[in-house]
Design an enzyme around this catalytic site. Structure first.
Site, mmCIF file in Angstrom:
data_model
loop_
_atom_site.group_PDB
_atom_site.id
_atom_site.type_symbol
_atom_site.label_atom_id
_atom_site.label_comp_id
_atom_site.label_asym_id
_atom_site.label_seq_id
_atom_site.Cartn_x
_atom_site.Cartn_y
_atom_site.Cartn_z
ATOM 1 N N ARG A 141 29.113 68.739 -43.921
ATOM 2 C CA ARG A 141 30.447 68.293 -44.350
ATOM 3 C C ARG A 141 31.404 68.035 -43.187
ATOM 4 N NH1 ARG A 141 29.842 71.968 -48.437
ATOM 5 N NH2 ARG A 141 27.974 72.455 -47.288
ATOM 6 N N THR A 142 31.350 68.845 -42.149
ATOM 7 C CA THR A 142 32.311 68.639 -41.062
ATOM 8 C C THR A 142 32.051 67.303 -40.358
ATOM 9 O OG1 THR A 142 32.447 71.027 -40.785
ATOM 10 C CG2 THR A 142 33.334 69.688 -39.004
ATOM 11 N N LYS A 170 16.346 66.960 -22.723
ATOM 12 C CA LYS A 170 15.665 66.880 -21.424
ATOM 13 C C LYS A 170 16.303 67.828 -20.412
ATOM 14 C CE LYS A 170 14.810 61.967 -22.160
ATOM 15 N NZ LYS A 170 15.392 60.686 -21.799
ATOM 16 N N ARG A 184 31.036 70.015 -31.732
ATOM 17 C CA ARG A 184 30.593 71.305 -32.281
ATOM 18 C C ARG A 184 29.511 71.846 -31.367
ATOM 19 N NH1 ARG A 184 28.990 72.864 -38.398
ATOM 20 N NH2 ARG A 184 31.253 72.952 -38.447
ATOM 21 N N HIS A 193 37.346 77.347 -35.490
ATOM 22 C CA HIS A 193 37.015 76.142 -36.248
ATOM 23 C C HIS A 193 38.357 75.659 -36.834
ATOM 24 C CE1 HIS A 193 35.066 73.253 -38.668
ATOM 25 N NE2 HIS A 193 34.214 74.001 -39.343
HETATM 26 C C1 NCD Z 1 31.359 76.557 -41.459
HETATM 27 C C2 NCD Z 1 30.941 76.476 -40.003
HETATM 28 O O1 NCD Z 1 30.108 75.672 -39.631
HETATM 29 O O2 NCD Z 1 31.517 77.244 -39.262
HETATM 30 N N1 NCD Z 1 31.011 75.476 -42.234
HETATM 31 C C3 NCD Z 1 31.798 74.378 -42.220
HETATM 32 O O3 NCD Z 1 32.219 73.900 -41.191
HETATM 33 N N2 NCD Z 1 32.116 73.866 -43.409
HETATM 34 C C4 NCD Z 1 30.959 77.815 -42.067
HETATM 35 C C5 NCD Z 1 29.520 78.182 -42.101
HETATM 36 O O4 NCD Z 1 28.670 77.585 -41.453
HETATM 37 O O5 NCD Z 1 29.232 79.151 -42.818
#
Ligand code: NCD
Length: 314
Positions: free
Chosen positions: A58-59, A86, A108, A136
């Protein structure tokens, strides 16, 4: 609109005014996103690169849609297939991409602090899409927008954050944000899943769901982050659900109009009962996803505007 930041690396260094600026602008995008023509051109001509060194559904989708709706050229780097495999370091990869003149870099990474480090090496705006167990920020902002819309305010609420707090960057960012906006935060979970620095957070801690959920306005459930555990944190998933899984019976302890949240992805039957997660009268989980796009549009607009000013004065 004043938003005095070059990057969005976390909530920790934002002011309450910064948070309100983002949420107010995001509201206008909630409306736009509900129309059939969803385009604005505030990022037109700009390049957005999404670098996800950790899995995401989703992100990543949300950042991609947000950038496209605002008219940016969006590129998703397939980090699994890139030179990182690599052995190229994070910084080398970032410098290579930086040479292609991106404007927005969405990152990320599994290590806490990696995104901050990268931001020091590039001359575009960097957005933290989750770094290890650290922060986050866009998740906390979308949670805040969801709460503000459901409750009509974002202050003086009792919010319970439940489950695997220790491994959760979502929890950390939410603790910062909800604290800055003067809410009362309760953390509920087994002692093995509480962070060691808990005393610095200004929160109440409960081991028992029955006590912790009493009269709360918001119940935020967290995923059991098994990939960040090396065993021994919980007895068994069945036992965990029995003690800490949210179901209709436990939810009765909260206020009658309390909302249920979860950042996703959910482990149904582990931290939350599937039927409750789908109950549109209590669960705002789908709204959270919807607000995610609007919040990311707002943040990218604010950072792009600052970047334009910085470049003019350079
Ligand atoms: C979260 C994450 O990746 O930190 N998910 C997200 O971004 N919707 C929470 C999770 O992974 O549990």
């Amino acid at each position: 609109m004043s938003f005095p930041h070059r990057h969005l690396l976390g909530i920790e260094h934002l002011s309450p005014d910064d948070i309100t600026t983002i949420l107010d602008l995001a509201e206008t995008y909630v409306d736009l996103n509900r129309q059939s023509a969803k385009h604005a051109d505030v990022l037109s001509g700009l390049t957005q690169i999404n670098m996800f060194f950790e899995n995401s559904t989703r992100t990543q989708a949300s950042f991609e849609i947000a950038g496209k709706r605002l008219g940016a050229d969006v590129m998703n780097m397939a980090m699994q297939a890139s030179s990182v495999k690599k052995g190229e370091t994070l910084i080398d990869t970032a410098l290579t991409l930086n040479a292609m003149h991106p404007d927005l870099l969405v990152v990320r990474h599994p290590h806490s602090g990696a995104v901050d480090l990268l931001a020091q090496k590039v001359n575009c705006a960097v957005l933290n899409a989750g770094d290890g167990q650290h922060e986050h920020p866009t998740q906390a902002l979308l949670d805040a927008l969801t709460i503000r819309r459901a409750k009509g305010r974002l202050h003086r609420l009792n919010v319970a954050i439940c489950g695997d707090i220790a491994h959760s960057r979502v929890a950390r960012s939410n603790i910062f944000l909800l604290g800055k906006m003067e809410n009362r935060i309760r953390l509920i979970g087994p002692p093995t899943l509480m962070p060691s620095e808990i005393d610095q957070f200004g929160v109440e801690v409960f081991e028992d769901m029955g006590e912790g959920l009493k009269d709360v306005d918001v119940v935020m459930m967290l995923r059991l982050q098994k990939e960040r555990m090396d065993g021994g944190f919980i007895p068994s998933e069945r036992e965990y659900f029995h003690r800490y899984g949210l179901d209709a019976r436990k939810l009765k302890l909260a206020k009658p109009d309390a909302i249920v949240m979860h950042p996703g992805p959910m482990n149904r039957g582990v931290e939350i009962d599937g039927t409750l997660a789908d109950d549109i009268h209590r669960s705002v989980i789908q709204e959270q996803v919807e607000m995610g796009v609007a919040v990311r549009m707002a943040v990218m607009q604010l950072l792009a505007a600052n970047l334009a000013t910085l470049r003019e004065t350079a």
